[in-house]
Design a protein around this motif. Structure first.
Motif, PDB file in Angstrom:
ATOM      1  N   ALA A   1       0.862  -1.193  -0.067  1.00 52.97           N
ATOM      2  CA  ALA A   1      -0.084  -0.190   0.055  1.00 52.97           C
ATOM      3  C   ALA A   1       0.941   1.358  -0.117  1.00 52.97           C
TER       4      ALA A   1
ATOM      5  N   GLU B   1       0.104   0.058  -4.163  1.00 49.02           N
ATOM      6  CA  GLU B   1      -0.437  -1.217  -4.813  1.00 49.02           C
ATOM      7  C   GLU B   1      -1.409  -1.733  -3.952  1.00 49.02           C
ATOM      8  N   ALA B   2      -2.521  -2.302  -4.292  1.00 50.76           N
ATOM      9  CA  ALA B   2      -3.449  -3.086  -3.411  1.00 50.76           C
ATOM     10  C   ALA B   2      -3.160  -4.772  -3.437  1.00 50.76           C
ATOM     11  N   ARG B   3      -3.379  -5.089  -2.266  1.00 52.49           N
ATOM     12  CA  ARG B   3      -3.105  -6.618  -2.174  1.00 52.49           C
ATOM     13  C   ARG B   3      -4.051  -7.243  -1.500  1.00 52.49           C
ATOM     14  N   SER B   4      -4.351  -8.566  -1.539  1.00 50.71           N
ATOM     15  CA  SER B   4      -5.262  -9.310  -0.942  1.00 50.71           C
ATOM     16  C   SER B   4      -4.610 -10.653  -0.503  1.00 50.71           C
TER      17      SER B   4
ATOM     18  N   ALA C   1      -8.906  -7.631   1.620  1.00 46.21           N
ATOM     19  CA  ALA C   1      -8.610  -6.890   0.579  1.00 46.21           C
ATOM     20  C   ALA C   1      -7.988  -5.676   0.909  1.00 46.21           C
ATOM     21  N   VAL C   2      -6.761  -5.374   0.722  1.00 41.27           N
ATOM     22  CA  VAL C   2      -5.974  -4.070   1.127  1.00 41.27           C
ATOM     23  C   VAL C   2      -5.711  -3.189   0.029  1.00 41.27           C
ATOM     24  N   SER C   3      -6.233  -1.622   0.340  1.00 44.80           N
ATOM     25  CA  SER C   3      -5.962  -0.771  -0.759  1.00 44.80           C
ATOM     26  C   SER C   3      -5.542   0.481  -0.107  1.00 44.80           C
ATOM     27  N   PRO C   4      -4.568   1.291  -0.813  1.00 42.61           N
ATOM     28  CA  PRO C   4      -4.020   2.384  -0.343  1.00 42.61           C
ATOM     29  C   PRO C   4      -5.261   3.676  -0.235  1.00 42.61           C
TER      30      PRO C   4
ATOM     31  N   PRO D   1       0.204   7.681  -0.717  1.00 47.34           N
ATOM     32  CA  PRO D   1      -0.442   6.787   0.241  1.00 47.34           C
ATOM     33  C   PRO D   1      -0.406   7.197   1.511  1.00 47.34           C
TER      34      PRO D   1
ATOM     35  N   ILE E   1      -4.537   3.211   4.754  1.00 44.57           N
ATOM     36  CA  ILE E   1      -5.140   2.145   3.919  1.00 44.57           C
ATOM     37  C   ILE E   1      -6.454   1.678   4.276  1.00 44.57           C
TER      38      ILE E   1
ATOM     39  N   SER F   1      -9.037  -1.682   4.842  1.00 39.30           N
ATOM     40  CA  SER F   1      -9.147  -2.991   4.733  1.00 39.30           C
ATOM     41  C   SER F   1     -10.452  -3.690   4.873  1.00 39.30           C
TER      42      SER F   1
END
Length: 420
Positions: A41, A45-48, A66-69, A77, A80, A82
């Motif tokens: 983040a 970048e987004a990450r799951s 799901a984690v997004s900045p 950023p 985050i 979540s």
């Protein structure tokens, strides 16, 4: 944390967790994934990930995260977002599925599943081996492809409707081996596969290979038939011996004794045959059992010759003939006096055209021998029976110094070739 998040996380007082490091909520690999998501983040970048975290009440749960900045005014950023979804039930069903797959793949039974359209969508390894599909894609196959046409029709018209209506069907059928075409006897058990609402969505089967059982049943039928045949032969011999013994009997007590002794000799032969499943009889073993009641083997009765396996039909006649020879020796010949001996020996002789078998019964040390005025059943049984069964020639020589009986036959008419 949203109100919905607090409910699913069973948070009674948000102030108790406000300010706590977010990655610390996650366990084991989830903690690693959470820290990696924060680093991603920071890079925008987004990450799951999927992780395990207990609720504040201590309930263990699995989550899809799901984690997004969240970008600030400077477009960098700085926070985050979540979003976590409770997937505990899905995870449990996946574990059940994995357990089922492990069980199915390690089973030695045929396990398969098909949809209501009869298309196969699962076969375990044992199923593929049983019907020769190790290297074949089974997705294009239907239930009917596993059977010959007549049984495929039976499955379609009888088995599957019974499963849909009654809940199961079980019975003996034959699978078709895809590689060889041979019939594979099986115990076919079918059950319905239903969705959560109870609707039929397919069919499952756990089918057992019955080939070994069928072979055992065939062997048992063959053995029973062979035993019945042998029993009839033995009973025919018993009937013949009884008739011949009693036909010319003048003393019922003597006749009864003779008949009993002959039946004992017959029993000795059947004992030897039974040990070899009525397929053969070792000549030496048969001779020892038939002669043991009449003298000491190795002392008054001496037996010698090469290893030889008699045919079963010959063994019975041979045992009876040896009994008659020994009985005569005990009554009138070498075994009737101290110091008398009997020698039974046989040889195998390779001739120009065929291999010969020669057997000699020789008595020594008994009273002087004179030829009988007439031959009784015992003498006839010795010569005629052996001559007939061995397909050879036999002769009895009443020499003064002792009786000699000789039998000459072809080895292949008397013995089974054991390769020795």
């Amino acid at each position: 944390m949203s109100e919905g998040g607090q409910r699913v996380m069973e948070v009674s007082d948000f102030n108790a967790i406000a300010g706590c490091p977010w990655p610390d909520f996650w366990q084991e690999q989830g903690y690693v994934e959470a820290r990696a998501a924060i680093e991603a983040a920071k890079r925008g970048e987004a990450r799951s990930f999927v992780g395990k975290a207990d609720t504040m009440a201590g309930t263990p749960k699995w989550w899809h995260v799901a984690v997004s900045p969240i970008f600030g005014a400077d477009r960098e950023p700085d926070r985050i977002l979540s979003v976590s979804r409770d997937i505990s039930e899905l995870r449990a069903s996946e574990e059940e599925r994995d357990n089922f797959l492990r069980l199915a793949e390690n089973s030695t039974d045929f396990i398969g599943m098909a949809g209501t359209d009869r298309q196969i969508f699962y076969l375990n390894a044992a199923a593929r081996r049983m019907v020769g599909l190790e290297r074949t894609d089974a997705a294009s196959l239907t239930i009917g492809d596993f059977f010959a046409p007549d049984q495929a029709q039976f499955v379609e018209e009888t088995v599957l409707p019974a499963v849909a209506g009654d809940g199961s069907w079980s019975g003996e059928l034959n699978f078709r081996h895809f590689a060889t075409g041979e019939a594979v006897p099986v115990l076919y058990s079918v059950f319905p596969i239903r969705d959560a609402a109870g609707g039929l969505i397919g069919y499952g089967t756990v089918t057992r290979d019955f080939r070994d059982r069928k072979r055992a049943e065939d062997d048992m039928r063959l053995m029973n038939g062979e035993l019945a045949h042998r029993l009839k032969n033995v009973l025919a011999v018993v009937q013949s011996v009884a008739q011949q013994t009693l036909r010319n009997a003048t003393d019922i007590e003597i006749a009864s004794h003779d008949l009993s002794a002959r039946l004992v000799a017959l029993a000795a032969a059947t004992d030897v045959l039974t040990q070899a499943s009525w397929r053969s009889a070792d000549l030496r073993t048969l001779a020892e059992q038939a002669l043991a009641p009449h003298g000491r083997i190795g002392d008054t009765i001496r037996i010698g010759g090469p290893s030889m396996t008699l045919k079963p039909e010959i063994a019975v006649a041979f045992a009876l003939a040896l009994h008659e020879l020994a009985t005569n020796a005990v009554k009138y010949g070498a075994l009737s006096v101290p110091g008398g001996t009997v020698t039974l020996c046989w040889t195998i002789n390779r001739g120009v055209e065929d291999v010969g078998f020669d057997l000699v019964w020789e008595e020594r040390g008994g009273p002087p021998v004179t030829p009988p005025e007439h031959k009784g059943f015992g003498s006839k049984l010795i010569e005629r029976s052996l001559r007939s069964y061995f397909r050879g020639r036999s002769e009895t020589d009443y020499r003064p110094e002792g009786l000699i009986f000789q039998l000459h036959a072809r080895l292949k008419d008397a013995a089974i070739n054991t390769g020795n």
